[in-house]
Design a protein around this motif. Structure first.
Motif, mmCIF file in Angstrom:
data_model
loop_
_atom_site.group_PDB
_atom_site.id
_atom_site.type_symbol
_atom_site.label_atom_id
_atom_site.label_comp_id
_atom_site.label_asym_id
_atom_site.label_seq_id
_atom_site.Cartn_x
_atom_site.Cartn_y
_atom_site.Cartn_z
ATOM 1 N N ALA A 228 9.472 6.638 -37.006
ATOM 2 C CA ALA A 228 10.006 7.517 -38.047
ATOM 3 C C ALA A 228 10.790 8.703 -37.474
ATOM 4 N N LEU A 229 10.468 9.107 -36.265
ATOM 5 C CA LEU A 229 11.091 10.295 -35.672
ATOM 6 C C LEU A 229 12.142 9.871 -34.647
ATOM 7 N N GLU A 230 13.297 9.520 -35.132
ATOM 8 C CA GLU A 230 14.367 9.053 -34.253
ATOM 9 C C GLU A 230 14.725 10.131 -33.236
ATOM 10 N N GLY A 231 14.876 9.702 -31.995
ATOM 11 C CA GLY A 231 15.264 10.623 -30.937
ATOM 12 C C GLY A 231 14.110 11.363 -30.300
ATOM 13 N N ALA A 232 12.904 11.185 -30.819
ATOM 14 C CA ALA A 232 11.734 11.862 -30.234
ATOM 15 C C ALA A 232 11.365 11.177 -28.922
ATOM 16 N N GLU A 233 10.771 11.944 -28.038
ATOM 17 C CA GLU A 233 10.333 11.429 -26.739
ATOM 18 C C GLU A 233 8.817 11.262 -26.769
ATOM 19 N N LEU A 234 8.341 10.063 -26.435
ATOM 20 C CA LEU A 234 6.895 9.825 -26.361
ATOM 21 C C LEU A 234 6.401 10.169 -24.967
ATOM 22 N N VAL A 235 5.401 11.030 -24.902
ATOM 23 C CA VAL A 235 4.760 11.369 -23.642
ATOM 24 C C VAL A 235 3.368 10.749 -23.681
ATOM 25 N N ASP A 236 3.144 9.727 -22.855
ATOM 26 C CA ASP A 236 1.840 9.061 -22.802
ATOM 27 C C ASP A 236 0.878 9.958 -22.025
ATOM 28 N N VAL A 237 -0.125 10.479 -22.721
ATOM 29 C CA VAL A 237 -1.018 11.470 -22.110
ATOM 30 C C VAL A 237 -1.910 10.889 -21.020
ATOM 31 N N ARG A 238 -2.000 9.575 -20.931
ATOM 32 C CA ARG A 238 -2.764 8.984 -19.827
ATOM 33 C C ARG A 238 -1.985 9.081 -18.524
ATOM 34 N N LYS A 239 -0.654 9.019 -18.612
ATOM 35 C CA LYS A 239 0.192 9.104 -17.418
ATOM 36 C C LYS A 239 0.634 10.529 -17.135
ATOM 37 N N GLU B 114 9.150 25.372 -31.382
ATOM 38 C CA GLU B 114 7.956 26.212 -31.261
ATOM 39 C C GLU B 114 6.815 25.736 -32.159
ATOM 40 N N GLU B 115 7.100 24.779 -33.032
ATOM 41 C CA GLU B 115 6.097 24.291 -33.985
ATOM 42 C C GLU B 115 5.277 23.148 -33.404
ATOM 43 N N LEU B 116 3.993 23.139 -33.745
ATOM 44 C CA LEU B 116 3.104 22.047 -33.353
ATOM 45 C C LEU B 116 2.533 21.400 -34.602
ATOM 46 N N TYR B 117 2.391 20.078 -34.548
ATOM 47 C CA TYR B 117 1.794 19.311 -35.634
ATOM 48 C C TYR B 117 0.770 18.370 -35.021
ATOM 49 N N LEU B 118 -0.313 18.140 -35.737
ATOM 50 C CA LEU B 118 -1.374 17.271 -35.228
ATOM 51 C C LEU B 118 -1.626 16.149 -36.224
ATOM 52 N N GLY B 119 -1.588 14.915 -35.723
ATOM 53 C CA GLY B 119 -1.820 13.763 -36.579
ATOM 54 C C GLY B 119 -0.532 13.288 -37.223
ATOM 55 N N TRP B 120 -0.646 12.268 -38.040
ATOM 56 C CA TRP B 120 0.503 11.696 -38.741
ATOM 57 C C TRP B 120 0.161 11.573 -40.219
ATOM 58 N N THR B 121 -0.243 12.697 -40.776
ATOM 59 C CA THR B 121 -0.630 12.762 -42.182
ATOM 60 C C THR B 121 0.616 12.856 -43.057
ATOM 61 N N PRO B 122 0.493 12.614 -44.339
ATOM 62 C CA PRO B 122 1.653 12.794 -45.230
ATOM 63 C C PRO B 122 2.230 14.207 -45.153
ATOM 64 N N GLU B 123 1.382 15.215 -44.956
ATOM 65 C CA GLU B 123 1.867 16.597 -44.848
ATOM 66 C C GLU B 123 2.748 16.770 -43.610
ATOM 67 N N VAL B 124 2.308 16.212 -42.494
ATOM 68 C CA VAL B 124 3.097 16.288 -41.252
ATOM 69 C C VAL B 124 4.404 15.531 -41.433
ATOM 70 N N GLN B 125 4.346 14.371 -42.034
ATOM 71 C CA GLN B 125 5.554 13.571 -42.254
ATOM 72 C C GLN B 125 6.558 14.322 -43.100
ATOM 73 N N ARG B 126 6.079 14.980 -44.174
ATOM 74 C CA ARG B 126 6.982 15.765 -45.029
ATOM 75 C C ARG B 126 7.574 16.932 -44.262
ATOM 76 N N ALA B 127 6.742 17.623 -43.478
ATOM 77 C CA ALA B 127 7.208 18.795 -42.730
ATOM 78 C C ALA B 127 8.299 18.414 -41.725
ATOM 79 N N LEU B 128 8.226 17.194 -41.221
ATOM 80 C CA LEU B 128 9.206 16.733 -40.234
ATOM 81 C C LEU B 128 10.324 15.901 -40.859
ATOM 82 N N GLY B 129 10.325 15.824 -42.180
ATOM 83 C CA GLY B 129 11.376 15.084 -42.877
ATOM 84 C C GLY B 129 11.294 13.584 -42.687
ATOM 85 N N ALA B 130 10.080 13.095 -42.400
ATOM 86 C CA ALA B 130 9.911 11.661 -42.139
ATOM 87 C C ALA B 130 9.114 10.973 -43.242
#
Length: 105
Positions: A18-29, A88-104
């Protein structure tokens, strides 16, 4: 925008799709940088640690009693996912609220 999570996590995959152009950082690596993790801890508190995960269930009481940032340093998969950094903003989880806040949503 950076999405901190696991490449094998279904929720993280949904967020990345849903977040085109976002970079995934795998926290295990690549662990979440200490300053960012502290900021997330201050903002989200206890919610930052996923107490419903398989990793959490495998910990003994002494491990569970450790400070959250120490636990996450040793067990990055314990972090609630995804942790999304958008400027500067942080979001936790992939809830409907987070999706709306990020326009996704």
């Amino acid at each position: 925008m950076r999405v901190y999570g696991l490449k094998t996590c279904d929720t993280c995959r949904k967020a990345m799709k849903a977040l085109e152009g976002a970079e995934l950082v795998d926290v295990r690596k690549d662990p979440v940088p200490g300053g960012l993790l502290e900021k997330a801890q201050a903002q989200f508190g206890e919610a930052l640690v996923n107490r419903r995960s398989t990793t959490w269930r495998g910990l003994d009481e002494a491990e569970r009693a450790r400070p959250p940032l120490d636990l996450l340093a040793d067990h990055p998969s314990l972090m609630k996912r995804p942790l999304i950094e958008d400027g500067e903003e942080l979001y936790l989880g992939w809830t409907p609220e987070v999706q709306r806040a990020l326009g996704a949503g």
